[in-house]
Scaffold this active site. Structure first.
Site, mmCIF file in Angstrom:
data_model
loop_
_atom_site.group_PDB
_atom_site.id
_atom_site.type_symbol
_atom_site.label_atom_id
_atom_site.label_comp_id
_atom_site.label_asym_id
_atom_site.label_seq_id
_atom_site.Cartn_x
_atom_site.Cartn_y
_atom_site.Cartn_z
ATOM 1 N N ASP A 1 0.855 -1.173 0.000
ATOM 2 C CA ASP A 1 0.000 0.000 0.000
ATOM 3 C C ASP A 1 0.906 1.243 0.000
ATOM 4 O O ASP A 1 2.131 1.154 0.093
ATOM 5 C CB ASP A 1 -0.952 -0.034 1.215
ATOM 6 C CG ASP A 1 -2.194 0.802 0.966
ATOM 7 O OD1 ASP A 1 -3.214 0.567 1.630
ATOM 8 O OD2 ASP A 1 -2.138 1.699 0.115
HETATM 9 C C1 GLC Z 1 -4.433 4.236 -0.187
HETATM 10 C C2 GLC Z 1 -5.290 3.054 0.214
HETATM 11 C C3 GLC Z 1 -5.346 1.954 -0.806
HETATM 12 C C4 GLC Z 1 -5.262 2.557 -2.187
HETATM 13 C C5 GLC Z 1 -3.882 3.165 -2.332
HETATM 14 C C6 GLC Z 1 -3.697 3.839 -3.690
HETATM 15 O O1 GLC Z 1 -3.683 4.676 0.893
HETATM 16 O O2 GLC Z 1 -5.007 2.452 1.473
HETATM 17 O O3 GLC Z 1 -6.566 1.220 -0.598
HETATM 18 O O4 GLC Z 1 -5.473 1.565 -3.178
HETATM 19 O O5 GLC Z 1 -3.581 4.089 -1.308
HETATM 20 O O6 GLC Z 1 -4.538 4.934 -3.802
#
Ligand code: GLC
Length: 726
Positions: A270
């Site tokens: 993430d």
């Molecule tokens: C965010 C979220 C994740 C998302 C990623 C990209 O922090 O936790 O679910 O897909 O970043 O946007």
């Protein structure tokens, strides 16, 4: 068994990947492991302005938060025209519940219990996203959660594992369609692996500390189902699990995902999660974090740029074998081949297809249909559907004319200006009825003293109407990521506005727009009807109007418990019995001094404009043998005057186990449609395998003994029959 053609393809792709890897420098291979956000949209704290330079240097494998043919073409041009090996970029984005046509938030779609329509919604989302240059969505979010304080419950499927498994499969099918080579398909990404929804106190990103058994029995099954459904990628969670950040967990990524489940796709972290391993206190610096993450099996680094900075040195100093880099880069390159990007890097960047694919009448019709099917009727003493005698309706509340909020959190490229508000939906669909409107108060307020409640005006409007439709709830920003709430009551002065209107004594239909279960205890007796509409998406006003008018008879059922108070949380339907279960006659039993143990509305609850009666369940055999199955039949009758759908639920309880077992667990459901007076026999088949769990010795097995099979309209209203497993 894969056919000869299917078997042939991976070999051909394997050969292509291997020969490409041989041409690549170490930095270029590490570049494939690097995922950077564009500056078109932002979904996290950090940005890297020089990302275009990084692409030109061949140091980026994928870009996210970029969409639109014109925009992504320019970035792809850099990759395929200005780099040494011309390896195409992957484009990823959070297409969670629609891309331009926004569907109801996932927790709302879950309340439809309609797998075909959930798949269909994600198919449309994929078609629109792929028409705008996207190859990869960061969805489905399949984190089970039992805590409505957590803002991301809006993004998930609710508290139940069995339902979460069905929805995970439906979403992966919808996104990946006929296969990644199809130009309307996008790679799915099962997230957030794992147990992100178990954050302590419902506070986003907080510590997760659960047993291996609860991890495997409750939180992992939807992820395994996604892997089995062919989900192309997984995303690791921010949280730690048993003291180890998920991003660095060999147990999750190697022992379980790769070895036990045989997952062949690639794993992405993430947002800057590798950097955060330092803040977790798990890594002393970026180099250690990079080493721990890559050795744990994380193939791609989202936005931390730690792989780019540290892996060349770690490989050259023999701390990380180059074979590990080759394996991760190979997995990513393989997906690019499967997506057809080497054959045509621009295949999802066709301007004509983009113009023809977005917000089409068919897509809006599907969103309208899903908006109606996601609604849950929580209370109705007859004021709904709107009667023909109603000639004047007062629409009051801060969510009545709230286009911005209707599309909810994680609404990707959705434009709130294309959304239909409740007020517009009522005006466009209610013929021959005069509609008056007053906002009445803000959604949230700094403090009660500052609340500007147009109480007098609201009372006057209500007094002059036959029916009041109150539109209350949360703002779009009060759920989603980093949006946990310590209280789950209606925010600001909305309860006070309701109280003003109540004094007039006119019939009140309360429509709720919110991203989580709310504590409605203070107000549940005030309105004559309560319709939970969640954040219904682009077609919000039309879909909700269809329900209020009775064009669609609501059939939704909640998949996350509505507690009486946040003080009961975590409160979920499949709890354990404890050694001192509640007994009102006994002091020393498990209870509160001030409220009942029961929720305000239990898992699986939802009303209809008609009524249904359930016969006693009939079981095909009282003794089930290992490897065998039995059936449970129940006759459901529409005892009302309106045709309607009913989600018939099937539950099982394992009465005694080598570990304590939940008092009830969903094991099946069927949505049926009955005309007035019509009866239908619904049959559920239960296999011995459905009774398996992680026993005291951590074997995944069923255990002989007594069981209870139950059927009913929700988890708290069931009729049961006993059987045993021999
Ligand atoms: C965010 C979220 C994740 C998302 C990623 C990209 O922090 O936790 O679910 O897909 O970043 O946007």
């Amino acid at each position: 068994m894969a056919t000869r053609a299917q078997q042939a393809k991976p070999d051909r792709i394997d050969r292509s990947v291997d020969s490409l890897l041989k041409l690549m420098t170490l930095e270029e291979k590490i570049g494939q492991l690097n995922l950077l956000t564009s500056d078109l949209d932002q979904t996290g704290a950090s940005l890297r302005p020089q990302y275009r330079k990084d692409i030109e240097a061949g140091l980026v494998g994928a870009v996210f938060n970029a969409y639109g043919v014109g925009y992504v073409r320019k970035l792809q041009d850099i990759a395929v025209k200005q780099t040494r090996l011309k390896i195409p970029l992957l484009f990823g984005y959070d297409v969670i519940h629609g891309h331009k046509t926004i569907f109801p938030m996932p927790l709302a779609m879950a309340a439809s219990w309609d797998m075909a329509r959930i798949e269909g919604a994600q198919r449309i989302a994929a078609t629109e996203a792929a028409a705008m240059g996207i190859d990869w969505t960061f969805a489905p979010m399949i984190d089970i959660s039992r805590d409505p304080r957590w803002g991301r419950v809006m993004e998930g499927t609710g508290e139940d594992t069995y339902l979460g498994v069905q929805i995970a499969k439906a979403q992966v099918r919808g996104f990946q369609g006929r296969g990644l080579s199809d130009v309307t398909s996008v790679m799915a990404c099962a997230k957030h692996y794992a147990a992100y929804g178990a954050a302590q106190a419902g506070r986003d990103y907080n510590t997760v500390d659960i047993s291996e058994r609860v991890l495997r029995d409750v939180y992992l099954p939807p992820f395994k189902a996604a892997a089995d459904a062919g989900c192309a990628t997984f995303m690791t969670a921010f949280n730690e699990l048993d003291g180890v950040p998920a991003t660095a967990s060999q147990h999750l990524l190697k022992d379980i995902l790769r070895r036990e489940w045989g997952f062949k796709g690639f794993v992405v972290t993430d947002y800057t999660a590798i950097t955060e391993m330092i803040l977790h206190g798990y890594s002393v610096d970026s180099a250690q974090a990079g080493k721990q993450a890559i050795l744990a099996g994380n193939d791609m680094d989202m936005q931390a740029s730690i792989y780019q900075k540290t892996l060349p040195g770690l490989v050259r100093s023999k701390q990380v074998p180059e074979s590990v880099i080759n394996e991760s880069a190979g997995r990513i390159l393989r997906k690019k081949f499967e997506l057809g990007l080497f054959a045509d890097p621009y295949r999802r960047m066709d301007s004509a297809r983009q113009s023809a694919s977005l917000l089409t009448p068919a897509h809006r019709a599907a969103a309208r249909d899903m908006a109606a099917r996601s609604c849950v009727l929580l209370k109705n003493n007859g004021v709904l559907p709107i009667k023909s005698s109603v000639k004047k309706i007062a629409v009051i509340g801060p969510l009545a004319d709230a286009q911005h909020d209707m599309i909810g959190a994680w609404s990707a490229a959705g434009d709130d200006i294309t959304a239909i508000s409740l007020l517009k939906g009522l005006k466009d669909n209610l013929k021959g009825i005069e509609i008056t409107y007053l906002k009445g108060c803000d959604i949230t307020s700094k403090n009660e003293l500052q609340d500007k409640i147009d109480g007098g005006a609201a009372m006057a409007l209500a007094n002059d109407a036959d029916l009041v439709i109150l539109a209350l709830g949360e703002s779009k920003e009060q759920s989603g990521e980093a949006s946990s709430r310590s209280t789950i009551k209606l925010p600001g002065a909305q309860q006070a506005l309701l109280a003003y209107v109540k004094t007039i004594g006119k019939p009140i239909a309360l429509v709720l727009f919110n991203g989580r279960p709310l504590d409605l205890s203070d107000i549940v007796d005030m309105p004559d009807a309560i319709l939970e509409a969640w954040f219904p998406g682009t077609e919000a006003g039309n879909g909700v109007a269809d329900v209020l008018m009775g064009t669609y008879n609501p059939a939704g059922k909640i998949t996350l418990t509505f507690p009486r108070s946040v003080g009961q949380v975590p409160l979920f339907y499949n709890q354990k019995n404890t050694g001192r279960p509640l007994n009102d006659k006994e002091k020393y039993t498990s209870k509160y001094l001030d409220i009942p143990n029961t929720p305000l509305f239990p898992f699986g609850y939802g009303l209809s404009y008609t009524t249904f009666s359930y016969g006693a369940p009939a079981i095909s055999k009282r003794e089930l043998k290992m490897g065998d199955s039995l059936t449970v039949r129940v006759i459901v009758t529409n005892t009302g005057k309106t045709a309607g759908e009913e989600i018939v639920q099937f539950y099982v309880q394992d009465l005694v186990g080598s570990v304590t077992r939940p008092v009830i667990e969903l094991k099946g459901f069927k949505k049926i449609n009955l005309a007035p007076g019509q009866a239908q026999e619904v049959v559920f088949t239960l296999h011995e395998q459905d009774l398996r769990f992680y026993t005291q010795s951590m074997r995944f097995a069923s255990e002989p003994g007594g069981f209870k099979a139950s059927t009913g309209p929700n988890s708290a209203d069931v009729q049961s029959v006993l059987f045993s497993l021999k």
